[in-house]
Design a protein around this motif. Structure first.
Motif, PDB file in Angstrom:
ATOM      1  N   VAL A 126       9.057  -0.805   0.233  1.00  0.00           N
ATOM      2  CA  VAL A 126       7.960  -1.832   1.102  1.00  0.00           C
ATOM      3  C   VAL A 126       6.361  -1.537   1.217  1.00  0.00           C
ATOM      4  O   VAL A 126       6.023  -0.690   1.543  1.00  0.00           O
ATOM      5  N   GLU A 127       5.893  -2.405   0.819  1.00  0.00           N
ATOM      6  CA  GLU A 127       4.538  -2.063   1.301  1.00  0.00           C
ATOM      7  C   GLU A 127       3.826  -3.146   2.149  1.00  0.00           C
ATOM      8  O   GLU A 127       4.162  -4.442   1.872  1.00  0.00           O
ATOM      9  N   VAL A 128       2.937  -2.538   2.826  1.00  0.00           N
ATOM     10  CA  VAL A 128       2.377  -4.059   3.803  1.00  0.00           C
ATOM     11  C   VAL A 128       0.864  -4.010   3.737  1.00  0.00           C
ATOM     12  O   VAL A 128      -0.075  -3.466   3.858  1.00  0.00           O
ATOM     13  N   TRP A 129       0.684  -5.176   3.595  1.00  0.00           N
ATOM     14  CA  TRP A 129      -0.917  -5.136   2.891  1.00  0.00           C
ATOM     15  C   TRP A 129      -1.752  -6.241   4.125  1.00  0.00           C
ATOM     16  O   TRP A 129      -1.377  -6.987   4.752  1.00  0.00           O
ATOM     17  N   LYS A 130      -2.518  -5.626   4.412  1.00  0.00           N
ATOM     18  CA  LYS A 130      -4.056  -6.329   5.059  1.00  0.00           C
ATOM     19  C   LYS A 130      -5.162  -6.987   4.220  1.00  0.00           C
ATOM     20  O   LYS A 130      -6.272  -5.792   4.026  1.00  0.00           O
ATOM     21  N   GLY A 131      -5.235  -7.650   3.699  1.00  0.00           N
ATOM     22  CA  GLY A 131      -6.480  -8.144   2.796  1.00  0.00           C
ATOM     23  C   GLY A 131      -6.047  -6.963   1.744  1.00  0.00           C
ATOM     24  O   GLY A 131      -4.741  -7.250   1.015  1.00  0.00           O
ATOM     25  N   ASP A 132      -6.769  -6.670   0.845  1.00  0.00           N
ATOM     26  CA  ASP A 132      -6.165  -5.153  -0.001  1.00  0.00           C
ATOM     27  C   ASP A 132      -6.371  -3.691   0.542  1.00  0.00           C
ATOM     28  O   ASP A 132      -6.178  -2.991  -0.614  1.00  0.00           O
ATOM     29  N   CYS A 133      -6.200  -4.058   1.721  1.00  0.00           N
ATOM     30  CA  CYS A 133      -5.532  -2.227   2.474  1.00  0.00           C
ATOM     31  C   CYS A 133      -4.316  -2.184   2.483  1.00  0.00           C
ATOM     32  O   CYS A 133      -3.536  -3.278   2.754  1.00  0.00           O
ATOM     33  N   LEU A 134      -3.794  -1.163   1.803  1.00  0.00           N
ATOM     34  CA  LEU A 134      -2.178  -0.896   2.713  1.00  0.00           C
ATOM     35  C   LEU A 134      -2.004   0.348   3.635  1.00  0.00           C
ATOM     36  O   LEU A 134      -2.106   1.014   4.052  1.00  0.00           O
ATOM     37  N   ALA A 135      -1.728  -1.360   4.011  1.00  0.00           N
ATOM     38  CA  ALA A 135      -1.910  -0.716   6.179  1.00  0.00           C
ATOM     39  C   ALA A 135      -0.099  -0.414   6.357  1.00  0.00           C
ATOM     40  O   ALA A 135      -0.811   0.446   7.616  1.00  0.00           O
ATOM     41  N   GLY A 136       0.141   0.393   5.494  1.00  0.00           N
ATOM     42  CA  GLY A 136       1.721   0.437   6.161  1.00  0.00           C
ATOM     43  C   GLY A 136       3.372   0.064   5.105  1.00  0.00           C
ATOM     44  O   GLY A 136       2.165   0.191   4.102  1.00  0.00           O
ATOM     45  N   GLY A 137       4.015   0.909   5.167  1.00  0.00           N
ATOM     46  CA  GLY A 137       5.110   1.278   4.097  1.00  0.00           C
ATOM     47  C   GLY A 137       5.983   1.358   5.116  1.00  0.00           C
ATOM     48  O   GLY A 137       6.129   2.606   5.556  1.00  0.00           O
TER      49      GLY A 137
END
Length: 220
Positions: A126-137
């Motif tokens: 699972v990927e969490v994005w904030k804009g184009d940044c990989l914020a977590g996962g």
């Protein structure tokens, strides 16, 4: 451990949860291990150690506790979620040292092994994005209606919790029985996880893994 499914009987596990030493991280052995409630966890300077702790920490997908503050944080951050879109980036981010975890057990051998499972359709992220940044996962292994969580990371506040919240909702909607969290922590208990005896975990595992689902990439 000569063969992929040649694990000792679960009754032979040590009081600390250690079941076996050695073997390899081939897809066949890993899938055999997970289907029996066993997982690898070791440092790079050690042989492969295989564990089945008692009690076991699990999370029923429909029982994830999303507090008001977490829900507010997720909304305010404007996170975007994807599945299986950046598996290797997620596992490498989980392996990277952090202030809370200066050393990692996720070695290059582990990264290679789980990336192979991902290519075969058994390991997912699972990927969490904030804009184009990989914020977590987070990432883990799915067999039947069971998801075995391995690790998660945050580069942005609450991003890993947001990933688990998203995963739990998706698994609940698609009929998964349980998320295996492996080892208990106050953090996981606060999110709705619970401890159950190993015997109960194995019984629930057998039912969940018996519900066959064709492996493959999860829809983004």
């Amino acid at each position: 451990m000569a063969e992929a499914d040649d694990f000792p009987d679960i009754s032979e596990v040590s009081e600390y949860g250690l079941l076996a030493i050695g073997g390899d991280l081939s897809p066949r052995r890993l899938l055999s291990a997970y289907s029996k409630g066993v997982f690898p966890w070791y440092n790079e300077d050690q042989p492969i150690l295989w564990w089945s702790p008692d009690p076991r920490c699990v999370l029923a997908p429909g029982r994830f506790h999303c507090s008001r503050s977490l829900a507010k944080s997720i909304r305010s951050q404007g996170f975007r979620f994807t599945l299986d879109s950046a598996f290797e980036r997620v596992i490498r981010a989980c392996a990277a040292p952090s202030r809370a975890r200066p050393e990692t057990w996720i070695s290059e051998d582990m990264i290679t092994a789980y990336t192979r499972l991902h290519q075969l359709g058994f390991a997912h992220s699972v990927e969490v994005w904030k804009g184009d940044c990989l914020a977590g996962g987070l990432y883990g292994v799915a067999i039947g209606r069971m998801f075995f969580g391995e690790s998660m990371f945050s580069a942005v506040t609450d991003a890993s919790k947001a990933a688990l919240n998203f995963l739990a909702a998706m698994l609940d909607e698609t009929g998964y029985h349980l998320i295996d969290c492996q080892v208990t922590s106050d953090h996981l208990l606060g999110l709705g996880a619970e401890e159950i005896p190993r015997s109960e975990f194995i019984a629930r595992l057998e039912r969940a893994c018996g519900r066959q689902i064709r492996p493959g990439k999860w829809p983004a």
